[in-house]
Design a protein around this motif. Sequence first.
Motif, PDB file in Angstrom:
ATOM      1  N   ARG A 179      15.606  64.106  55.976  1.00  0.00           N
ATOM      2  CA  ARG A 179      15.357  65.440  55.457  1.00  0.00           C
ATOM      3  C   ARG A 179      14.161  66.057  56.170  1.00  0.00           C
ATOM      4  N   LEU A 180      14.155  67.361  56.265  1.00  0.00           N
ATOM      5  CA  LEU A 180      12.968  68.061  56.753  1.00  0.00           C
ATOM      6  C   LEU A 180      11.811  67.792  55.802  1.00  0.00           C
ATOM      7  N   VAL A 181      10.643  67.548  56.363  1.00  0.00           N
ATOM      8  CA  VAL A 181       9.470  67.226  55.549  1.00  0.00           C
ATOM      9  C   VAL A 181       8.871  68.504  54.988  1.00  0.00           C
ATOM     10  N   ARG A 182       8.707  68.511  53.654  1.00  0.00           N
ATOM     11  CA  ARG A 182       8.062  69.628  52.976  1.00  0.00           C
ATOM     12  C   ARG A 182       6.625  69.241  52.618  1.00  0.00           C
ATOM     13  N   GLU A 183       5.797  70.235  52.401  1.00  0.00           N
ATOM     14  CA  GLU A 183       4.402  69.958  52.037  1.00  0.00           C
ATOM     15  C   GLU A 183       4.317  69.084  50.793  1.00  0.00           C
ATOM     16  N   GLU A 184       5.205  69.312  49.832  1.00  0.00           N
ATOM     17  CA  GLU A 184       5.167  68.538  48.599  1.00  0.00           C
ATOM     18  C   GLU A 184       5.652  67.092  48.784  1.00  0.00           C
ATOM     19  N   ASP A 185       6.172  66.764  49.976  1.00  0.00           N
ATOM     20  CA  ASP A 185       6.604  65.393  50.255  1.00  0.00           C
ATOM     21  C   ASP A 185       5.484  64.518  50.799  1.00  0.00           C
ATOM     22  N   MET A 186       4.376  65.117  51.196  1.00  0.00           N
ATOM     23  CA  MET A 186       3.361  64.372  51.948  1.00  0.00           C
ATOM     24  C   MET A 186       2.832  63.171  51.176  1.00  0.00           C
ATOM     25  N   ARG A 187       2.541  63.364  49.905  1.00  0.00           N
ATOM     26  CA  ARG A 187       1.991  62.259  49.121  1.00  0.00           C
ATOM     27  C   ARG A 187       2.994  61.113  49.020  1.00  0.00           C
ATOM     28  N   ALA A 188       4.247  61.420  48.771  1.00  0.00           N
ATOM     29  CA  ALA A 188       5.267  60.382  48.652  1.00  0.00           C
ATOM     30  C   ALA A 188       5.445  59.629  49.962  1.00  0.00           C
ATOM     31  N   ILE A 189       5.374  60.349  51.071  1.00  0.00           N
ATOM     32  CA  ILE A 189       5.513  59.696  52.378  1.00  0.00           C
ATOM     33  C   ILE A 189       4.346  58.747  52.622  1.00  0.00           C
ATOM     34  N   TRP A 190       3.127  59.205  52.333  1.00  0.00           N
ATOM     35  CA  TRP A 190       1.957  58.342  52.526  1.00  0.00           C
ATOM     36  C   TRP A 190       2.024  57.119  51.623  1.00  0.00           C
ATOM     37  N   GLU A 191       2.345  57.308  50.361  1.00  0.00           N
ATOM     38  CA  GLU A 191       2.427  56.178  49.429  1.00  0.00           C
ATOM     39  C   GLU A 191       3.500  55.189  49.857  1.00  0.00           C
ATOM     40  N   PHE A 214      -5.251  60.611  56.405  1.00  0.00           N
ATOM     41  CA  PHE A 214      -3.852  60.799  56.804  1.00  0.00           C
ATOM     42  C   PHE A 214      -3.532  62.283  56.969  1.00  0.00           C
ATOM     43  N   LEU A 215      -3.975  63.097  56.024  1.00  0.00           N
ATOM     44  CA  LEU A 215      -3.685  64.533  56.083  1.00  0.00           C
ATOM     45  C   LEU A 215      -4.435  65.229  57.210  1.00  0.00           C
ATOM     46  N   SER A 216      -5.619  64.713  57.561  1.00  0.00           N
ATOM     47  CA  SER A 216      -6.474  65.416  58.517  1.00  0.00           C
ATOM     48  C   SER A 216      -6.244  65.001  59.966  1.00  0.00           C
ATOM     49  N   PHE A 217      -5.315  64.091  60.225  1.00  0.00           N
ATOM     50  CA  PHE A 217      -5.057  63.677  61.604  1.00  0.00           C
ATOM     51  C   PHE A 217      -4.745  64.909  62.450  1.00  0.00           C
ATOM     52  N   PRO A 218      -5.497  65.135  63.530  1.00  0.00           N
ATOM     53  CA  PRO A 218      -5.403  66.428  64.229  1.00  0.00           C
ATOM     54  C   PRO A 218      -4.072  66.703  64.906  1.00  0.00           C
ATOM     55  N   TYR A 219      -3.254  65.677  65.146  1.00  0.00           N
ATOM     56  CA  TYR A 219      -1.985  65.898  65.836  1.00  0.00           C
ATOM     57  C   TYR A 219      -0.787  65.807  64.887  1.00  0.00           C
ATOM     58  N   ASN A 220      -1.037  65.855  63.589  1.00  0.00           N
ATOM     59  CA  ASN A 220       0.062  65.859  62.622  1.00  0.00           C
ATOM     60  C   ASN A 220       1.011  67.027  62.898  1.00  0.00           C
ATOM     61  N   ASP A 221       2.298  66.720  62.996  1.00  0.00           N
ATOM     62  CA  ASP A 221       3.330  67.749  63.137  1.00  0.00           C
ATOM     63  C   ASP A 221       4.562  67.253  62.380  1.00  0.00           C
ATOM     64  N   PRO A 222       4.649  67.534  61.085  1.00  0.00           N
ATOM     65  CA  PRO A 222       5.780  67.025  60.292  1.00  0.00           C
ATOM     66  C   PRO A 222       7.148  67.455  60.796  1.00  0.00           C
ATOM     67  N   THR A 223       7.219  68.508  61.626  1.00  0.00           N
ATOM     68  CA  THR A 223       8.520  68.892  62.170  1.00  0.00           C
ATOM     69  C   THR A 223       9.039  67.861  63.166  1.00  0.00           C
ATOM     70  N   LEU A 224       8.148  66.971  63.631  1.00  0.00           N
ATOM     71  CA  LEU A 224       8.567  65.889  64.519  1.00  0.00           C
ATOM     72  C   LEU A 224       8.973  64.625  63.756  1.00  0.00           C
ATOM     73  N   TRP A 225       8.565  64.520  62.508  1.00  0.00           N
ATOM     74  CA  TRP A 225       8.760  63.281  61.768  1.00  0.00           C
ATOM     75  C   TRP A 225      10.237  63.082  61.412  1.00  0.00           C
TER      76      TRP A 225
END
Length: 325
Positions: A179-191, A214-225
């Motif tokens: 699935r495309l990663v949504r902002e509200e998915d971030m916590r579940a993905i990290w956990e 995890f959230l502050s990693f400068p090269y985070n691009d959830p569209t690539l995940w």
Amino acid sequence: MSALPELNGVSFRMFRGEPDYPHLARLITAAARGEGDDRVETPESIAAGYAHLERSDPTRDLVVAEADGAPVGYTRVWWSQEVDGPRLYGHTCFLDPDFRGRGIGTAFLAWEQARLREIAADHDVPDKLFETYCNDEDAGATALFRGDGYEPVTYDAKMVRPSVDDLPDHRLPEGLEIRLVREEDMRAIWEAEVEHFRDHWGFVEQTEASYERFLSFPYNDPTLWKVAWDSEGVAGMVRSFIDTAQNAAHGKNLGWTESISTARRWRRRGVAKALIVESIRELASRGITEVALGVHTENPNGAFDLYAGLGYEVVGRWTTYRKPL
């Protein structure tokens, strides 16, 4: 506090905060270059990491070496607690290759151990170990650690797939969907990632500061995940990224297929392989022409063999060393 080292022709000082970030970034990049590695750090990536440090206070736990008034190396120490394992007292240093062989590394090691013994004196735990690591191409550091009684305990590698072509047609098992990663998915993905890695070597319990990092990693691009889900939640993931600073510095079009993990209920069923293939395809669609990853070569779930089977080749090796405190 442990006394600062003393060495002819070199002065040592404590960390000065944000104004030192460009120096730290430059020294990490220079040290990597001296080891044949193309790692590139920036002041922004240093700032992101230092904003969420745990069990390390740079104002007390970081020392800079200077020659002719300019920083030529630095060291930092920290501690962590393995789950059901020893308490680890970690240290690392980065030295401009032009200043090797002058005793700076030896001076750093003495200060690191003295500072960590101060920290450990307040810890009532039975098993305390120094821990460090180095690139196997760094013969000086390897000799220094071995000569000081450190023993190799495990190994890591950097692997590169020099092409994004000729990918196998390997699909996810039935019951999973990306699935495309949504902002509200971030916590579940990290956990989920924390849980996936809980049985891996050296696991340390994660905290809210870990999540913020995890959230502050400068090269985070959830569209690539590429994150696979089933009815229970996250089943597996590959969190790819593009290190634009590294690519610009070295004229590369390289992407990282990293943070590869699979839920225990789906292991050895081809989930990671399918997600890596999809990740490489995604990166290729963005103009990437080669991909890389880091791997613990003794991973109990066969990660190293999986990556080699997908065409990744070892281009660098690192050894982790420990000795009783």
